[in-house]
Write a protein that holds these residues in place. Sequence first.
Motif, PDB file in Angstrom:
ATOM      1  N   ALA A  53      32.713  17.504  45.732  1.00 30.56           N
ATOM      2  CA  ALA A  53      32.829  16.546  46.825  1.00 30.56           C
ATOM      3  C   ALA A  53      32.574  15.153  46.253  1.00 30.56           C
ATOM      4  O   ALA A  53      31.720  14.984  45.379  1.00 30.56           O
ATOM      5  CB  ALA A  53      31.824  16.873  47.920  1.00 30.56           C
ATOM      6  N   PRO A  54      33.315  14.154  46.701  1.00 24.17           N
ATOM      7  CA  PRO A  54      33.198  12.813  46.109  1.00 24.17           C
ATOM      8  C   PRO A  54      31.767  12.280  46.034  1.00 24.17           C
ATOM      9  O   PRO A  54      31.410  11.596  45.070  1.00 24.17           O
ATOM     10  CB  PRO A  54      34.073  11.953  47.021  1.00 24.17           C
ATOM     11  CG  PRO A  54      35.100  12.903  47.547  1.00 24.17           C
ATOM     12  CD  PRO A  54      34.385  14.201  47.737  1.00 24.17           C
ATOM     13  N   ARG A  55      30.935  12.616  47.006  1.00 20.28           N
ATOM     14  CA  ARG A  55      29.578  12.065  47.015  1.00 20.28           C
ATOM     15  C   ARG A  55      28.720  12.607  45.870  1.00 20.28           C
ATOM     16  O   ARG A  55      27.669  12.047  45.558  1.00 20.28           O
ATOM     17  CB  ARG A  55      28.892  12.347  48.350  1.00 20.28           C
ATOM     18  CG  ARG A  55      28.635  13.812  48.647  1.00 20.28           C
ATOM     19  CD  ARG A  55      28.013  13.972  50.029  1.00 20.28           C
ATOM     20  NE  ARG A  55      27.735  15.363  50.386  1.00 20.28           N
ATOM     21  CZ  ARG A  55      28.634  16.193  50.891  1.00 20.28           C
ATOM     22  NH1 ARG A  55      29.887  15.766  51.098  1.00 20.28           N
ATOM     23  NH2 ARG A  55      28.307  17.439  51.195  1.00 20.28           N
ATOM     24  N   TYR A  56      29.194  13.705  45.226  1.00 21.68           N
ATOM     25  CA  TYR A  56      28.417  14.319  44.145  1.00 21.68           C
ATOM     26  C   TYR A  56      28.943  13.961  42.754  1.00 21.68           C
ATOM     27  O   TYR A  56      28.474  14.539  41.769  1.00 21.68           O
ATOM     28  CB  TYR A  56      28.423  15.840  44.285  1.00 21.68           C
ATOM     29  CG  TYR A  56      27.711  16.368  45.506  1.00 21.68           C
ATOM     30  CD1 TYR A  56      26.392  16.013  45.779  1.00 21.68           C
ATOM     31  CD2 TYR A  56      28.345  17.240  46.374  1.00 21.68           C
ATOM     32  CE1 TYR A  56      25.728  16.521  46.895  1.00 21.68           C
ATOM     33  CE2 TYR A  56      27.685  17.750  47.495  1.00 21.68           C
ATOM     34  CZ  TYR A  56      26.389  17.387  47.746  1.00 21.68           C
ATOM     35  OH  TYR A  56      25.734  17.893  48.851  1.00 21.68           O
ATOM     36  N   ILE A  57      29.896  13.058  42.653  1.00 22.97           N
ATOM     37  CA  ILE A  57      30.524  12.817  41.359  1.00 22.97           C
ATOM     38  C   ILE A  57      29.511  12.363  40.305  1.00 22.97           C
ATOM     39  O   ILE A  57      29.590  12.761  39.144  1.00 22.97           O
ATOM     40  CB  ILE A  57      31.698  11.805  41.475  1.00 22.97           C
ATOM     41  CG1 ILE A  57      32.404  11.650  40.120  1.00 22.97           C
ATOM     42  CG2 ILE A  57      31.222  10.484  42.017  1.00 22.97           C
ATOM     43  CD1 ILE A  57      32.968  12.934  39.550  1.00 22.97           C
ATOM     44  N   GLY A  58      28.536  11.557  40.681  1.00 21.87           N
ATOM     45  CA  GLY A  58      27.524  11.120  39.724  1.00 21.87           C
ATOM     46  C   GLY A  58      26.723  12.289  39.183  1.00 21.87           C
ATOM     47  O   GLY A  58      26.479  12.398  37.972  1.00 21.87           O
ATOM     48  N   ALA A  59      26.337  13.212  40.074  1.00 19.57           N
ATOM     49  CA  ALA A  59      25.565  14.379  39.659  1.00 19.57           C
ATOM     50  C   ALA A  59      26.401  15.307  38.789  1.00 19.57           C
ATOM     51  O   ALA A  59      25.911  15.869  37.803  1.00 19.57           O
ATOM     52  CB  ALA A  59      25.042  15.128  40.888  1.00 19.57           C
ATOM     53  N   LEU A  60      27.683  15.484  39.128  1.00 20.52           N
ATOM     54  CA  LEU A  60      28.546  16.334  38.322  1.00 20.52           C
ATOM     55  C   LEU A  60      28.748  15.734  36.937  1.00 20.52           C
ATOM     56  O   LEU A  60      28.710  16.456  35.925  1.00 20.52           O
ATOM     57  CB  LEU A  60      29.892  16.530  39.014  1.00 20.52           C
ATOM     58  CG  LEU A  60      30.879  17.440  38.280  1.00 20.52           C
ATOM     59  CD1 LEU A  60      30.315  18.851  38.147  1.00 20.52           C
ATOM     60  CD2 LEU A  60      32.228  17.470  39.005  1.00 20.52           C
ATOM     61  N   LEU A  61      28.942  14.435  36.856  1.00 14.96           N
ATOM     62  CA  LEU A  61      29.085  13.781  35.558  1.00 14.96           C
ATOM     63  C   LEU A  61      27.839  13.975  34.703  1.00 14.96           C
ATOM     64  O   LEU A  61      27.931  14.246  33.503  1.00 14.96           O
ATOM     65  CB  LEU A  61      29.357  12.288  35.750  1.00 14.96           C
ATOM     66  CG  LEU A  61      30.779  11.901  36.158  1.00 14.96           C
ATOM     67  CD1 LEU A  61      30.823  10.469  36.675  1.00 14.96           C
ATOM     68  CD2 LEU A  61      31.745  12.079  34.985  1.00 14.96           C
ATOM     69  N   ARG A  62      26.675  13.874  35.302  1.00 16.06           N
ATOM     70  CA  ARG A  62      25.433  14.079  34.546  1.00 16.06           C
ATOM     71  C   ARG A  62      25.322  15.517  34.062  1.00 16.06           C
ATOM     72  O   ARG A  62      24.836  15.777  32.944  1.00 16.06           O
ATOM     73  CB  ARG A  62      24.220  13.694  35.402  1.00 16.06           C
ATOM     74  CG  ARG A  62      24.095  12.184  35.642  1.00 16.06           C
ATOM     75  CD  ARG A  62      22.759  11.818  36.260  1.00 16.06           C
ATOM     76  NE  ARG A  62      22.598  12.356  37.608  1.00 16.06           N
ATOM     77  CZ  ARG A  62      23.022  11.753  38.710  1.00 16.06           C
ATOM     78  NH1 ARG A  62      23.639  10.575  38.630  1.00 16.06           N
ATOM     79  NH2 ARG A  62      22.812  12.291  39.905  1.00 16.06           N
ATOM     80  N   SER A  63      25.775  16.462  34.876  1.00 17.30           N
ATOM     81  CA  SER A  63      25.730  17.868  34.467  1.00 17.30           C
ATOM     82  C   SER A  63      26.661  18.125  33.292  1.00 17.30           C
ATOM     83  O   SER A  63      26.311  18.849  32.350  1.00 17.30           O
ATOM     84  CB  SER A  63      26.124  18.769  35.645  1.00 17.30           C
ATOM     85  OG  SER A  63      25.181  18.677  36.689  1.00 17.30           O
ATOM     86  N   VAL A  64      27.847  17.540  33.319  1.00 18.28           N
ATOM     87  CA  VAL A  64      28.790  17.710  32.212  1.00 18.28           C
ATOM     88  C   VAL A  64      28.262  17.026  30.955  1.00 18.28           C
ATOM     89  O   VAL A  64      28.355  17.571  29.847  1.00 18.28           O
ATOM     90  CB  VAL A  64      30.172  17.154  32.601  1.00 18.28           C
ATOM     91  CG1 VAL A  64      31.108  17.134  31.400  1.00 18.28           C
ATOM     92  CG2 VAL A  64      30.780  17.988  33.724  1.00 18.28           C
ATOM     93  N   SER A  65      27.689  15.853  31.109  1.00 14.93           N
ATOM     94  CA  SER A  65      27.102  15.155  29.965  1.00 14.93           C
ATOM     95  C   SER A  65      26.004  15.997  29.331  1.00 14.93           C
ATOM     96  O   SER A  65      25.918  16.124  28.096  1.00 14.93           O
ATOM     97  CB  SER A  65      26.538  13.805  30.414  1.00 14.93           C
ATOM     98  OG  SER A  65      25.885  13.143  29.348  1.00 14.93           O
ATOM     99  N   SER A  66      25.172  16.606  30.151  1.00 17.02           N
ATOM    100  CA  SER A  66      24.096  17.462  29.645  1.00 17.02           C
ATOM    101  C   SER A  66      24.665  18.684  28.932  1.00 17.02           C
ATOM    102  O   SER A  66      24.127  19.126  27.903  1.00 17.02           O
ATOM    103  CB  SER A  66      23.192  17.899  30.800  1.00 17.02           C
ATOM    104  OG  SER A  66      22.191  18.783  30.359  1.00 17.02           O
ATOM    105  N   ALA A  67      25.760  19.224  29.449  1.00 21.44           N
ATOM    106  CA  ALA A  67      26.359  20.425  28.860  1.00 21.44           C
ATOM    107  C   ALA A  67      26.835  20.192  27.436  1.00 21.44           C
ATOM    108  O   ALA A  67      26.827  21.121  26.616  1.00 21.44           O
ATOM    109  CB  ALA A  67      27.518  20.906  29.724  1.00 21.44           C
ATOM    110  N   VAL A  68      27.257  18.971  27.119  1.00 24.98           N
ATOM    111  CA  VAL A  68      27.784  18.684  25.778  1.00 24.98           C
ATOM    112  C   VAL A  68      26.857  17.768  24.981  1.00 24.98           C
ATOM    113  O   VAL A  68      27.266  17.201  23.972  1.00 24.98           O
ATOM    114  CB  VAL A  68      29.198  18.078  25.861  1.00 24.98           C
ATOM    115  CG1 VAL A  68      30.165  19.070  26.491  1.00 24.98           C
ATOM    116  CG2 VAL A  68      29.194  16.763  26.648  1.00 24.98           C
ATOM    117  N   SER A  69      25.621  17.625  25.420  1.00 26.30           N
ATOM    118  CA  SER A  69      24.674  16.795  24.682  1.00 26.30           C
ATOM    119  C   SER A  69      24.310  17.466  23.364  1.00 26.30           C
ATOM    120  O   SER A  69      24.422  18.684  23.227  1.00 26.30           O
ATOM    121  CB  SER A  69      23.410  16.561  25.513  1.00 26.30           C
ATOM    122  OG  SER A  69      22.689  17.767  25.662  1.00 26.30           O
TER     123      SER A  69
END
Length: 219
Positions: free
Chosen positions: A92-108
């Motif tokens: 959902a658009p309101r969660y895009i910031g949280a999803l981006l952080r989750s993806v960033s964490s996944a490839v950290s």
Amino acid sequence: PISTPKPSSAASVVYMRLVLIIVVAGDPEARDATLALTVGAGQLREPFEGLSHLTEHLTMAASNLEQKAIDFDGVANAYTAFDRTVYVANCAPRYIGALLRSVSSAVSPTAAEKFDASTTRREARRVDAEAQSLPSGAALDLELLRDRSVGPLSKFGPGTRYTLLPPKFDRDGNGADRAASYARKLFRERYGLRDATLAVVAPVDADRLASAVVNAFPQ
């Protein structure tokens, strides 16, 4: 270090420290926020068949990315090709910031520390199960290309339990430790942002999207 050109369309391109290339597009007609992260790990550059595919599975499992996307009213998936691995997710658009952080964490860089033997053995079985099912879409195209090749391409593939956990290395039960070690090494070498491209489309202003990306990927 960061530039955000503003062409006539709603899209912006962000170059972060000349490493991660990011394309964001604010599309008011989009229903969901969708992202795709491409990293430079693929079947053509791996020490044994299926390692990149296994690393894809381990990355999804270690980060719990599928469940996080569900929590954000979306889904997440990934696929490995000859020259790349792509992670796709929406929310959902309101969660895009949280999803981006989750993806960033996944490839950290530290994410590979979670690739343990137990998870590796489980995901190797899942890779093998996928190999037993009938391929479709992009997976079918890859299999046809490999099967019809007579040169180096014919030596690569999505992997099976036997290529990932060969009996000669797994007689004493250490095959999963070996595969996990190789996966951690591949992750650290090929999942760096220098080889990555991120695309994000959402019904959000492009400048706000760019800011969300910069905040999520501070490396």
